[in-house]
Scaffold this motif. Structure first.
Motif, PDB file in Angstrom:
ATOM      1  N   TYR A  31       5.810  -7.263   5.121  1.00 58.82           N
ATOM      2  CA  TYR A  31       5.439  -6.520   6.341  1.00 58.82           C
ATOM      3  C   TYR A  31       6.558  -6.517   7.390  1.00 58.82           C
ATOM      4  CZ  TYR A  31       2.740  -4.801  10.287  1.00 58.82           C
ATOM      5  OH  TYR A  31       2.317  -4.080  11.362  1.00 58.82           O
ATOM      6  N   GLU A  48       5.056   0.979  13.794  1.00 55.55           N
ATOM      7  CA  GLU A  48       3.875   0.259  13.304  1.00 55.55           C
ATOM      8  C   GLU A  48       3.128   1.128  12.295  1.00 55.55           C
ATOM      9  OE1 GLU A  48       2.598  -2.729  14.104  1.00 55.55           O
ATOM     10  OE2 GLU A  48       4.010  -3.350  15.647  1.00 55.55           O
ATOM     11  N   GLN A  52       2.581   0.410   8.343  1.00 61.31           N
ATOM     12  CA  GLN A  52       1.255   0.383   7.724  1.00 61.31           C
ATOM     13  C   GLN A  52       1.203   1.292   6.494  1.00 61.31           C
ATOM     14  OE1 GLN A  52      -2.538   2.308   9.225  1.00 61.31           O
ATOM     15  NE2 GLN A  52      -2.636   0.328  10.173  1.00 61.31           N
ATOM     16  N   MET A  55       3.146  -0.338   3.628  1.00 61.94           N
ATOM     17  CA  MET A  55       2.433  -1.418   2.956  1.00 61.94           C
ATOM     18  C   MET A  55       1.285  -0.872   2.106  1.00 61.94           C
ATOM     19  SD  MET A  55       4.302  -3.767   3.831  1.00 61.94           S
ATOM     20  CE  MET A  55       3.582  -5.227   3.165  1.00 61.94           C
ATOM     21  N   THR A  56       0.613   0.161   2.607  1.00 64.65           N
ATOM     22  CA  THR A  56      -0.476   0.765   1.829  1.00 64.65           C
ATOM     23  C   THR A  56       0.081   1.355   0.526  1.00 64.65           C
ATOM     24  OG1 THR A  56      -1.558   1.309   3.897  1.00 64.65           O
ATOM     25  CG2 THR A  56      -2.388   2.418   1.954  1.00 64.65           C
ATOM     26  N   PHE A  59       1.221  -1.479  -1.971  1.00 69.16           N
ATOM     27  CA  PHE A  59       0.151  -2.200  -2.665  1.00 69.16           C
ATOM     28  C   PHE A  59      -0.696  -1.270  -3.532  1.00 69.16           C
ATOM     29  CE2 PHE A  59       1.516  -5.345   0.326  1.00 69.16           C
ATOM     30  CZ  PHE A  59       1.505  -6.479  -0.463  1.00 69.16           C
TER      31      PHE A  59
END
Lengths: 191, 190
Positions: A31, A48, A52, A55-56, A59
């Motif tokens: 992150y 930010e 986000q 990271m989405t 994963f």
């Protein structure tokens, strides 16, 4: 960011295999990197958002990750893509707002600048009308002072008026007569 | 909730969602393959069991890890069971026997025996997996073998089908327990 690269590779291998215990340490390690990549191109709020999204994406694609391959190049490629996508959105949004902002720079009807230019045009037209022959000047002045609801004019008067405007146009310059007339009358005039 | 926590939650949801989606896709692909085998070997009635296979396989793919590795081994054995001719399961139903004959046509025990044999064979393969993931692999194998062998039940009666499934589970579990015990005995004292 303290975890060595080999450890991150191992964590991603485990996560790709379905080991959920690898999720939290991997997220903690990636992150800050995602935020750092995004901050190079975007302001804090958008960074930010980009982090986000990165990271989405990382994963969500973890199930496709080939075990044994290094995780960081793969991660940075995704981070760069997501940051680029957000930056493009921001640019598009800014370019949509730009015309509205530049439109607000154009002086409105009641602006002092607009009033000044209207007064200048009015003076210019008066000078040009005064320079015309008395008949043409009288025709134009009577036309400008006319009540629009006064009823139809005679063909002779319309012809004189047309000639008078032609002379005025030639003395002022063909392209500006409409604007000048509307500046004098305060309405959009006929050219 | 901070941006970090929110991102963590969303990323976790994305990860689980991606695993379930991939599980569904693979379950559908394998389901079609199993359906083809089942129709040829057992008959059209076997297709009714395919949703069971799809659900179990989606679950195995979603959880992944040792459970999925065991499930893959189990699925191979389950497919073999699906290919076993029905006559082998009903070996005692020969000419002269009748359904009302009781013991003669009670083939549940034969089915359970076949299931147990397959289960034991399966567990022998599972014994090669690392000890720490054996229990999960055994569970996955039991699920995998039952999910793929269950279309076989379409050609059997209820009791026989139950016997087969229970035989598979018990055989696999028993062998798994033995492997675990052996591992513990072999483990050097700390």
């Amino acid at each position: 960011m303290g975890r060595p690269e080999a450890e991150l590779d191992g964590l991603m291998d485990r996560l790709a295999d379905g080991d959920r215990s690898a999720f939290t340490p991997l997220f903690e390690a990636l992150y800050p990197r995602a935020v750092s990549v995004a901050r190079r191109r975007l302001d804090d709020a958008h960074a930010e958002d980009a982090a986000q999204r990165t990271m989405t994406a990382v994963f969500a694609r973890a199930v496709e990750f080939t075990p044994g391959r290094p995780v960081l190049p793969w991660f940075y490629a995704i981070a760069a893509n997501e940051t680029h996508a957000i930056a493009r959105k921001v640019r598009v949004a800014a370019s949509r707002e730009a015309p509205a902002a530049s439109a607000s720079l154009v002086p409105a009807e009641g602006d002092p600048e607009s009033a000044l230019s209207r007064a200048e045009i009015r003076a210019l037209v008066r000078e040009a009308v005064a320079a015309l022959d008395p008949l043409s000047a009288a025709a134009i002045e009577s036309h400008l002072a006319d009540d629009p609801d006064a009823g139809p004019r005679s063909p002779a008067l319309r012809k004189r008026l047309s000639r008078a405007y032609a002379r005025l146009r030639s003395s002022l310059g063909a392209g500006t007569i409409g604007a000048e007339k509307s500046a004098v009358t305060g309405t959009k005039g006929e050219s | 909730m901070t941006a970090y926590e929110l991102s963590s939650r969303i990323a976790r949801r994305a990860y689980e969602g991606a695993r379930i989606r991939r599980g569904l896709v693979r379950a559908c692909g394998l389901g079609v393959l199993l359906g083809l085998i089942a129709v040829v070997a057992i008959g059209g009635g076997a297709l009714a069991w395919l949703p069971v296979f799809a659900a179990v396989w989606t679950f195995l793919e979603w959880r992944g890890g040792a459970l999925l590795r065991g499930g893959r081994v189990g699925a191979l054995f389950g497919a073999l069971v699906a290919l076993v001719p029905t006559s082998l399961f009903m070996a005692c139903c020969r000419l002269g026997c009748s359904m009302a004959g009781g013991v003669c046509c009670n083939t549940s025990r034969a089915c359970a025996g076949i299931g147990a044999l397959v289960g034991l064979g399966l567990a022998a393969l599972l014994a090669r997996l690392p000890a720490q993931e054996r229990s999960r692999a055994t569970l996955g194998a039991a699920l995998g073998v039952v999910a793929t062998a269950v279309p076989r039940c379409a050609g059997l009666m209820v009791g026989e089908g139950l016997g087969l499934v229970l035989g598979l589970i018990v055989g696999t579990a028993a062998a798994g327990v033995v492997c675990t015990v052996v591992d513990r005995i072999r483990q050097p004292a700390m």
